[in-house]
Design a protein around this motif. Structure first.
Motif, short mmCIF file in Angstrom:
data_model
loop_
_atom_site.label_atom_id
_atom_site.label_comp_id
_atom_site.label_asym_id
_atom_site.label_seq_id
_atom_site.Cartn_x
_atom_site.Cartn_y
_atom_site.Cartn_z
N ARG A 63 0.84 -1.19 0.00
CA ARG A 63 0.00 0.00 0.00
C ARG A 63 0.88 1.24 0.00
O ARG A 63 1.84 1.34 0.76
CB ARG A 63 -0.90 0.01 1.25
CG ARG A 63 -1.85 1.18 1.35
CD ARG A 63 -2.61 1.18 2.67
NE ARG A 63 -3.44 -0.01 2.83
CZ ARG A 63 -3.20 -0.96 3.73
NH1 ARG A 63 -2.15 -0.87 4.54
NH2 ARG A 63 -4.01 -2.00 3.82
N ASN A 64 0.58 2.20 -0.87
CA ASN A 64 1.17 3.54 -0.79
C ASN A 64 0.17 4.52 -1.38
O ASN A 64 -0.97 4.17 -1.67
CB ASN A 64 2.54 3.60 -1.48
CG ASN A 64 2.50 3.30 -2.97
OD1 ASN A 64 1.46 3.37 -3.61
ND2 ASN A 64 3.65 2.96 -3.53
N ASP A 68 -3.03 0.85 -3.85
CA ASP A 68 -3.41 0.11 -2.66
C ASP A 68 -4.04 -1.20 -3.13
O ASP A 68 -5.05 -1.20 -3.83
CB ASP A 68 -4.40 0.93 -1.84
CG ASP A 68 -4.76 0.27 -0.51
OD1 ASP A 68 -4.48 -0.93 -0.34
OD2 ASP A 68 -5.33 0.95 0.36
N SER A 70 -5.37 -3.54 -1.27
CA SER A 70 -6.24 -4.13 -0.26
C SER A 70 -7.55 -4.66 -0.83
O SER A 70 -8.15 -5.58 -0.25
CB SER A 70 -6.55 -3.10 0.83
OG SER A 70 -5.37 -2.66 1.46
#
Length: 221
Positions: A63-64, A68, A70
Motif C-alpha cells: 500500500r502507498n 493500494d 487491499s
C-alpha cells in the motif's frame, strides 16, 4: 532404416532445431534494449525484480499513495492471514503449470510441453514478503511515481474479477502465498518472464525487447 524410423528422426531433428532457434532468439531478444534512454531517478519509489531461478516477478509495496492492493489481495485469502505482509510479489503464468508444479521436482514433461503450446487459463501468483532487501535474486530499482503507477495498473489489469469486482483466489502453495484467476494467454512467446519484462517495458523502464527467460530479465538490473 525404415520409412517410419527416418520420419521419426526428421521430426526429432526438427524439434531440436526449433528449440535451439527459440533459445537463441530469446537470448538475442533480451540483449536488445527497450527504452534504452531510461535512467534510474534520484528519488522515487523502490520496487524489486525477483528471480527464483526460472520464474521472475515484481515486488511492490502492499500500500502507498499511488496503489493500494487491499481490494484485490486480502489477508483472509491466505491459508494463514498472519502472514500478510508489507510487500507483495506478483507473478503471472499458466494455470496448470502453477497448480501441478509446486516444486521443480514435481515438474512433468507433459506439463511443460502443454504450457509451451499455450493456454487461456492463467493465474496471478502473489507472495507476501516482509521488508525485502537487495540480493542476487531480488534486485532493487527506483522508478518515478508515473512509472510506478503504470506498473501497478498493468498488474491490476491481469486479475480476472468476479461479481462485484472482487478478485478470485484459488489457494496457494503455503501459508504466505495465493493464486488468483487471471486474464491472458500463456505460450512460448508470452512466458511468465516475458510478462515481467513487458510490464517494465510498457512503463518506460529499460529492459530487453523480448525476455522469455529469467536471465534475460535480470541482466538489466
Amino acid at each position: 532404416m525404415t520409412g517410419i524410423a527416418r520420419c521419426t528422426g526428421r521430426i526429432i531433428s526438427a524439434l531440436g532445431l526449433t528449440f535451439l532457434a527459440y533459445i537463441l532468439a530469446g537470448i538475442g531478444g533480451s540483449l536488445v534494449p527497450s527504452n534504452a534512454g531510461w535512467q534510474e531517478p534520484d528519488t522515487g519509489i523502490t520496487i524489486y525484480v525477483h528471480d527464483n531461478g526460472v520464474h521472475t516477478g515484481l515486488v511492490l509495496p502492499r500500500r502507498n499513495a499511488i496503489a493500494d492492493w487491499s481490494d484485490l489481495v486480502r489477508p483472509e485469502h491466505l491459508a494463514d492471514p498472519r502472514y500478510a505482509s508489507d510487500h507483495l510479489l506478483f507473478g503471472w503464468g499458466d494455470r496448470t503449470f502453477y497448480l501441478e508444479t509446486p516444486t521443480w521436482g514435481d515438474l512433468r514433461p507433459s506439463t511443460a510441453f502443454a504450457a509451451l503450446f499455450g493456454s487461456e487459463a492463467s493465474l496471478v501468483h502473489v507472495d507476501h514478503i516482509a521488508a525485502p532487501r537487495q540480493a542476487d535474486d531480488l534486485r532493487a530499482i527506483r522508478v518515478t511515481p508515473d512509472q510506478y503507477r503504470r506498473v501497478a495498473l498493468e498488474i491490476r489489469a491481469r486479475f480476472a474479477l468476479g461479481n462485484g469486482g472482487q478478485s478470485r483466489p484459488v489457494g496457494g502453495y503455503g501459508p504466505a502465498d495465493v493464486f488468483y484467476e487471471a486474464h491472458g494467454r500463456y505460450n512460448a512467446l508470452r512466458t511468465c518472464n516475458e510478462w515481467t519484462g513487458s510490464v517494465l517495458r510498457n512503463a518506460g523502464i529499460r529492459v530487453g525487447a523480448w525476455t522469455p527467460f529469467n536471465f534475460g530479465v535480470m541482466r538489466w538490473f
